[in-house]
Write an enzyme that holds these catalytic residues in place. Structure first.
Site, PDB file in Angstrom:
ATOM      1  N   CYS A 111       0.819  -1.231   0.000  1.00  6.77           N
ATOM      2  CA  CYS A 111       0.000   0.000   0.000  1.00  6.77           C
ATOM      3  C   CYS A 111       0.844   1.269   0.000  1.00  6.77           C
ATOM      4  O   CYS A 111       0.319   2.358  -0.185  1.00  6.77           O
ATOM      5  CB  CYS A 111      -0.949  -0.005   1.183  1.00  6.77           C
ATOM      6  SG  CYS A 111      -1.923  -1.502   1.269  1.00  6.77           S
ATOM      7  N   HIS A 247      -3.180   7.011   2.134  1.00  5.64           N
ATOM      8  CA  HIS A 247      -3.661   5.745   1.568  1.00  5.64           C
ATOM      9  C   HIS A 247      -5.060   5.481   2.131  1.00  5.64           C
ATOM     10  O   HIS A 247      -5.275   5.560   3.348  1.00  5.64           O
ATOM     11  CB  HIS A 247      -2.689   4.622   1.942  1.00  5.64           C
ATOM     12  CG  HIS A 247      -3.271   3.260   1.793  1.00  5.64           C
ATOM     13  ND1 HIS A 247      -3.990   2.872   0.671  1.00  5.64           N
ATOM     14  CD2 HIS A 247      -3.274   2.183   2.636  1.00  5.64           C
ATOM     15  CE1 HIS A 247      -4.395   1.619   0.833  1.00  5.64           C
ATOM     16  NE2 HIS A 247      -3.986   1.185   2.001  1.00  5.64           N
ATOM     17  N   ASN A 277     -10.440  -0.155  -0.365  1.00  8.21           N
ATOM     18  CA  ASN A 277      -8.987  -0.099  -0.173  1.00  8.21           C
ATOM     19  C   ASN A 277      -8.312  -0.725  -1.394  1.00  8.21           C
ATOM     20  O   ASN A 277      -8.325  -1.944  -1.573  1.00  8.21           O
ATOM     21  CB  ASN A 277      -8.633  -0.858   1.115  1.00  8.21           C
ATOM     22  CG  ASN A 277      -7.144  -0.872   1.425  1.00  8.21           C
ATOM     23  OD1 ASN A 277      -6.312  -0.750   0.533  1.00  8.21           O
ATOM     24  ND2 ASN A 277      -6.820  -1.056   2.689  1.00  8.21           N
TER      25      ASN A 277
HETATM   26  O1  UT7 Z   1      -4.203  -1.236   3.312  1.00  7.31           O
HETATM   27  C1  UT7 Z   1      -3.184  -1.309   4.241  1.00  7.31           C
HETATM   28  C2  UT7 Z   1      -3.268  -2.484   5.105  1.00  7.31           C
HETATM   29  N1  UT7 Z   1      -4.538  -2.741   5.720  1.00  7.31           N
HETATM   30  C3  UT7 Z   1      -5.128  -1.910   6.590  1.00  7.31           C
HETATM   31  O2  UT7 Z   1      -4.738  -0.778   6.809  1.00  7.31           O
HETATM   32  C4  UT7 Z   1      -6.302  -2.457   7.331  1.00  7.31           C
HETATM   33  C5  UT7 Z   1      -6.204  -2.136   8.799  1.00  7.31           C
HETATM   34  N2  UT7 Z   1      -7.262  -2.786   9.590  1.00  7.31           N
HETATM   35  C6  UT7 Z   1      -8.576  -2.478   9.451  1.00  7.31           C
HETATM   36  O3  UT7 Z   1      -8.962  -1.694   8.602  1.00  7.31           O
HETATM   37  C7  UT7 Z   1      -9.527  -3.112  10.432  1.00  7.31           C
HETATM   38  O4  UT7 Z   1      -8.797  -3.818  11.399  1.00  7.31           O
HETATM   39  C8  UT7 Z   1     -10.588  -4.082   9.781  1.00  7.31           C
HETATM   40  C9  UT7 Z   1     -11.580  -3.288   8.949  1.00  7.31           C
HETATM   41  C10 UT7 Z   1      -9.903  -5.097   8.919  1.00  7.31           C
HETATM   42  C11 UT7 Z   1     -11.378  -4.788  10.865  1.00  7.31           C
HETATM   43  O5  UT7 Z   1     -12.014  -3.841  11.702  1.00  7.31           O
HETATM   44  P1  UT7 Z   1     -11.826  -3.898  13.295  1.00  7.31           P
HETATM   45  O6  UT7 Z   1     -12.638  -2.829  13.854  1.00  7.31           O
HETATM   46  O7  UT7 Z   1     -10.342  -3.863  13.581  1.00  7.31           O
HETATM   47  O8  UT7 Z   1     -12.465  -5.291  13.645  1.00  7.31           O
HETATM   48  P2  UT7 Z   1     -11.824  -6.538  14.425  1.00  7.31           P
HETATM   49  O9  UT7 Z   1     -10.987  -7.341  13.507  1.00  7.31           O
HETATM   50  O10 UT7 Z   1     -11.245  -6.059  15.714  1.00  7.31           O
HETATM   51  O11 UT7 Z   1     -13.142  -7.366  14.760  1.00  7.31           O
HETATM   52  C12 UT7 Z   1     -14.151  -6.877  15.676  1.00  7.31           C
HETATM   53  C13 UT7 Z   1     -15.301  -7.858  15.655  1.00  7.31           C
HETATM   54  C14 UT7 Z   1     -14.893  -9.307  15.796  1.00  7.31           C
HETATM   55  O12 UT7 Z   1     -15.944  -9.968  16.501  1.00  7.31           O
HETATM   56  P3  UT7 Z   1     -15.797 -10.311  18.073  1.00  7.31           P
HETATM   57  O13 UT7 Z   1     -14.574 -11.188  18.169  1.00  7.31           O
HETATM   58  O14 UT7 Z   1     -15.624  -8.971  18.738  1.00  7.31           O
HETATM   59  O15 UT7 Z   1     -17.077 -10.996  18.381  1.00  7.31           O
HETATM   60  C15 UT7 Z   1     -14.870  -9.809  14.374  1.00  7.31           C
HETATM   61  O16 UT7 Z   1     -15.091 -11.204  14.277  1.00  7.31           O
HETATM   62  O17 UT7 Z   1     -15.991  -7.760  14.396  1.00  7.31           O
HETATM   63  C16 UT7 Z   1     -16.022  -9.054  13.771  1.00  7.31           C
HETATM   64  N3  UT7 Z   1     -15.906  -8.845  12.346  1.00  7.31           N
HETATM   65  C17 UT7 Z   1     -16.960  -8.617  11.544  1.00  7.31           C
HETATM   66  N4  UT7 Z   1     -18.272  -8.559  11.797  1.00  7.31           N
HETATM   67  C18 UT7 Z   1     -19.090  -8.281  10.753  1.00  7.31           C
HETATM   68  C19 UT7 Z   1     -14.759  -8.807  11.595  1.00  7.31           C
HETATM   69  N5  UT7 Z   1     -15.063  -8.562  10.319  1.00  7.31           N
HETATM   70  C20 UT7 Z   1     -16.422  -8.443  10.249  1.00  7.31           C
HETATM   71  C21 UT7 Z   1     -17.329  -8.184   9.217  1.00  7.31           C
HETATM   72  N6  UT7 Z   1     -18.656  -8.107   9.511  1.00  7.31           N
HETATM   73  N7  UT7 Z   1     -16.936  -7.988   7.945  1.00  7.31           N
END
Ligand code: UT7
Length: 320
Positions: A111, A247, A277
């Site tokens: 990225c 980005h 993204n």
């Molecule tokens: O492009 C450069 C590299 N990449 C990035 O910069 C991405 C950086 N990271 C992110 O953008 C975020 O971490 C994500 C968008 C990927 C995820 O968002 P988050 O707020 O960090 O969610 P999380 O992984 O901490 O998950 C929170 C909860 C979890 O459930 P529990 O364990 O709290 O019950 C996940 O299982 O949300 C759940 N979850 C979802 N629920 C509904 C994870 N993905 C989804 C989803 N829909 N798509």
């Protein structure tokens, strides 16, 4: 004189997938995706390849710059999702656009790729190795995500952006790139089979795998520090910067950076809502939108900043 942008272009594949479509594939919903990422819809390549999209964006940038493709003597193509290992994406683009005088190579800085490509072109131009460079960021990440993995398939998308750069009155004032390979496995994807022929049962995973929260924290920690150093080196204050073009990883990362830097969110343009993204393509796609909308005025100071896989991060301060 400095290396400045004289033309921009982008290409987005016409197929658009909204969050409700994704909710049919994985356990997610529109509200979660909007709240956690800011994404509403994204463009997905069907028959379009990475090189095709890069070439389309390049032709638009060439037209915007008003140059002949034969004036281009360097093409740097940033991507992690080229459709083939060889010939390189940059050589394919060279052929498609008729840039017969160019030296061509690809780089993979995920990225941060566009920032790395810009820094490379700047170094070539400053050293006299090149006069007019075409820099491209293009990705078909939809072909690398696991459409059963809700933590990645809701985030990544496809598209291409390009810029023509050359020595001009206004341009790069400061440029920084960083890498930390020790943390690279938080965002990984095998490009091709690395199966050992002696161990036929060895399983290979070719999908993008990401520990999202780790990348999120890395971005919010490194981006403000990187921009502070960039501005300090050029002796420019945050208040003198018109736009911070980050980005487009996730709207929440961008607003966390804005909070941490104490800079109003209005100075952080975003298009992640309709583009998702797109990794190395996100900065040039957004720059092109801003350029075509008349948001960029001669003399404006603009920061571009990329961060992601590798891990890599970096930024440029540009006088437009
Ligand atoms: O492009 C450069 C590299 N990449 C990035 O910069 C991405 C950086 N990271 C992110 O953008 C975020 O971490 C994500 C968008 C990927 C995820 O968002 P988050 O707020 O960090 O969610 P999380 O992984 O901490 O998950 C929170 C909860 C979890 O459930 P529990 O364990 O709290 O019950 C996940 O299982 O949300 C759940 N979850 C979802 N629920 C509904 C994870 N993905 C989804 C989803 N829909 N798509």
């Amino acid at each position: 004189m400095a290396t400045g942008i004289i033309g921009t272009g982008s290409f987005l594949p016409p197929t658009i997938i909204d969050n409700n479509e994704l909710a049919k594939l994985v356990k997610t919903n529109d509200e979660w995706i909007r709240e956690h990422t800011g994404i509403v819809e994204r463009h997905i390549a069907t028959d379009e390849t990475t090189s095709y999209m890069g070439a389309q964006a390049s032709l638009a940038a060439i037209e915007n710059a008003g140059i002949d493709p034969k004036e281009i003597d360097l093409i740097v193509f940033a991507t992690l999702s080229g459709e083939r290992a060889t010939p390189s994406m940059s050589c394919i683009v060279q052929d498609k656009i008729g840039a017969t005088n160019a030296t061509c190579f690809d780089i993979n800085a995920a990225c941060s790729g566009f920032v790395y490509a810009f820094q490379t072109a700047d170094a070539y131009i400053k050293s006299g190795l090149a006069k007019t460079a075409l820099i491209i960021g293009a990705e078909t990440l939809s072909k690398m995500v696991d459409w059963k993995d809700r933590s990645t398939c809701i985030l990544f998308a496809d598209g291409a952006g390009a810029a023509i750069v050359r020595d001009k009155e206004h341009g790069v004032l400061s440029s920084i790139t960083h890498s930390d390979g020790s943390k690279g496995m938080s965002l990984k994807c095998k490009e091709r089979s690395t199966r050992n022929f002696l161990n036929k049962k060895q399983e290979d995973k070719h999908y993008i795998q990401m520990i999202g929260p780790d990348i999120f924290k890395f971005a919010v920690r490194k981006v403000p520090a990187c921009i502070d150093l960039l501005l300090e080196r050029a002796n420019v204050s945050k208040d003198d910067v018109t736009y911070f073009v980050l980005h487009q990883a996730n709207a929440r990362i961008i607003s966390s950076v804005s909070n941490k830097m104490g800079v109003p969110i209005e100075k952080f343009p975003m298009n992640v809502d309709h583009c998702g993204n797109t990794s190395s393509a996100s900065i040039p796609i957004l720059l092109n939108e801003m350029n075509r909308n008349g948001m960029l005025k001669s003399g404006d100071k603009i920061v571009i900043c990329g961060f992601g896989g590798g891990l890599t991060w970096g930024a440029q301060l540009i006088e437009w």
